[in-house]
Write a protein that holds these residues in place. Structure first.
Motif, PDB file in Angstrom:
ATOM      1  N   ASN A   7       0.896  -1.298  -0.117  1.00  0.00           N
ATOM      2  CA  ASN A   7      -0.087   0.041   0.190  1.00  0.00           C
ATOM      3  C   ASN A   7       0.984   1.102  -0.066  1.00  0.00           C
ATOM      4  O   ASN A   7       1.924   1.166   0.331  1.00  0.00           O
ATOM      5  CB  ASN A   7      -0.995  -0.063   1.156  1.00  0.00           C
ATOM      6  N   TYR A   8       0.348   2.322  -0.548  1.00  0.00           N
ATOM      7  CA  TYR A   8       0.981   3.618  -0.485  1.00  0.00           C
ATOM      8  C   TYR A   8       0.700   4.506   0.535  1.00  0.00           C
ATOM      9  O   TYR A   8       1.383   5.446   0.848  1.00  0.00           O
ATOM     10  CB  TYR A   8       1.174   4.112  -1.953  1.00  0.00           C
ATOM     11  N   ASP A   9      -0.459   4.231   1.338  1.00  0.00           N
ATOM     12  CA  ASP A   9      -0.747   5.198   2.464  1.00  0.00           C
ATOM     13  C   ASP A   9      -1.698   4.539   3.495  1.00  0.00           C
ATOM     14  O   ASP A   9      -2.182   3.251   2.937  1.00  0.00           O
ATOM     15  CB  ASP A   9      -1.227   6.611   2.163  1.00  0.00           C
ATOM     16  N   TRP A  59       3.741   7.663   0.600  1.00  0.00           N
ATOM     17  CA  TRP A  59       4.431   7.740  -0.610  1.00  0.00           C
ATOM     18  C   TRP A  59       3.295   8.408  -1.597  1.00  0.00           C
ATOM     19  O   TRP A  59       2.059   8.044  -1.602  1.00  0.00           O
ATOM     20  CB  TRP A  59       4.825   6.315  -1.273  1.00  0.00           C
ATOM     21  N   THR A  60       3.684   9.355  -2.344  1.00  0.00           N
ATOM     22  CA  THR A  60       2.960   9.974  -3.251  1.00  0.00           C
ATOM     23  C   THR A  60       3.322   9.656  -4.619  1.00  0.00           C
ATOM     24  O   THR A  60       4.183   8.889  -4.994  1.00  0.00           O
ATOM     25  CB  THR A  60       3.306  11.643  -3.340  1.00  0.00           C
ATOM     26  N   LYS A  61       2.523  10.012  -5.442  1.00  0.00           N
ATOM     27  CA  LYS A  61       2.802   9.678  -7.014  1.00  0.00           C
ATOM     28  C   LYS A  61       3.931  10.169  -7.561  1.00  0.00           C
ATOM     29  O   LYS A  61       4.606   9.599  -8.162  1.00  0.00           O
ATOM     30  CB  LYS A  61       1.594  10.131  -7.662  1.00  0.00           C
ATOM     31  N   ASP A  63       6.824  10.587  -5.764  1.00  0.00           N
ATOM     32  CA  ASP A  63       7.682   9.702  -4.926  1.00  0.00           C
ATOM     33  C   ASP A  63       7.911   8.558  -5.710  1.00  0.00           C
ATOM     34  O   ASP A  63       9.003   8.071  -6.049  1.00  0.00           O
ATOM     35  CB  ASP A  63       7.177   9.299  -3.410  1.00  0.00           C
ATOM     36  N   LEU A  64       6.794   7.733  -6.006  1.00  0.00           N
ATOM     37  CA  LEU A  64       6.865   6.632  -6.722  1.00  0.00           C
ATOM     38  C   LEU A  64       7.349   6.574  -8.375  1.00  0.00           C
ATOM     39  O   LEU A  64       7.868   5.703  -8.888  1.00  0.00           O
ATOM     40  CB  LEU A  64       5.365   5.715  -6.683  1.00  0.00           C
ATOM     41  N   GLN A  86      -5.151  -0.001  -3.942  1.00  0.00           N
ATOM     42  CA  GLN A  86      -3.737   0.415  -3.783  1.00  0.00           C
ATOM     43  C   GLN A  86      -2.688  -0.425  -4.560  1.00  0.00           C
ATOM     44  O   GLN A  86      -1.971   0.482  -5.324  1.00  0.00           O
ATOM     45  CB  GLN A  86      -3.477   0.325  -2.168  1.00  0.00           C
ATOM     46  N   LEU A  90      -0.425   1.759  -7.264  1.00  0.00           N
ATOM     47  CA  LEU A  90       0.990   1.684  -7.504  1.00  0.00           C
ATOM     48  C   LEU A  90       1.585   1.253  -8.753  1.00  0.00           C
ATOM     49  O   LEU A  90       2.270   1.774  -9.195  1.00  0.00           O
ATOM     50  CB  LEU A  90       1.350   0.542  -6.381  1.00  0.00           C
ATOM     51  N   TRP A  93       1.646   4.090 -10.947  1.00  0.00           N
ATOM     52  CA  TRP A  93       2.303   5.161 -10.481  1.00  0.00           C
ATOM     53  C   TRP A  93       3.802   4.876 -10.565  1.00  0.00           C
ATOM     54  O   TRP A  93       4.627   5.571 -10.798  1.00  0.00           O
ATOM     55  CB  TRP A  93       2.061   5.589  -9.161  1.00  0.00           C
TER      56      TRP A  93
END
Length: 128
Positions: A7-9, A59-61, A63-64, A86, A90, A93
């Motif tokens: 997951n990113y958040d 993590w944000t778009k 960041d990824l 999620q 990911l 992104w």
């Protein structure tokens, strides 16, 4: 990078009750007692990791988008711990990443069908 059930958040972590998760946590507690140098500290560990699941990552778009290593984002078709949107996000992104959804397994695919899980990891490694 083979990221399974990621997951990113924190909104990506499901809070729905799950008998499968409860069974895994009980199993992990027994294994922790057998293998850990601090065998009586499982409840403390569980409290800490639960806090981590509810507060990380962020993590944000942007960041990824900086990831430049070969990547597959993998998930299970019955993942009860990570919301299905999620991993799919990911995969959108992370540049040039692939998306793999393993069939007939959950968040614990590596235990439920280790042959399938290992074959997918090997297929990823051989493709890169």
């Amino acid at each position: 990078l083979f990221a399974f059930a990621a997951n990113y958040d924190p909104s990506g972590v499901s809070n729905a009750p799950s008998a499968v998760v409860d069974k895994y946590i009980a199993r992990a507690g027994k294994e922790y007692a057998q293998l850990s140098p601090t065998p009586t500290e499982y409840q403390s560990f569980l409290k800490q990791i639960t806090r981590m699941w509810s507060s990380q990552p962020h993590w944000t778009k942007t960041d990824l988008a900086t990831i430049r290593t070969p990547t597959w984002i993998a998930d299970a078709d019955h993942d009860e711990m990570v919301n299905h949107d999620q991993p799919r996000t990911l995969a959108d992104w992370v540049p040039d990443s692939g998306l793999l959804i393993e069939p007939d397994v959950s968040h614990f695919a590596f235990l439920q069908n280790p042959d399938q899980f290992n074959a997918d990891v090997l297929r990823f490694l051989k493709s890169k």
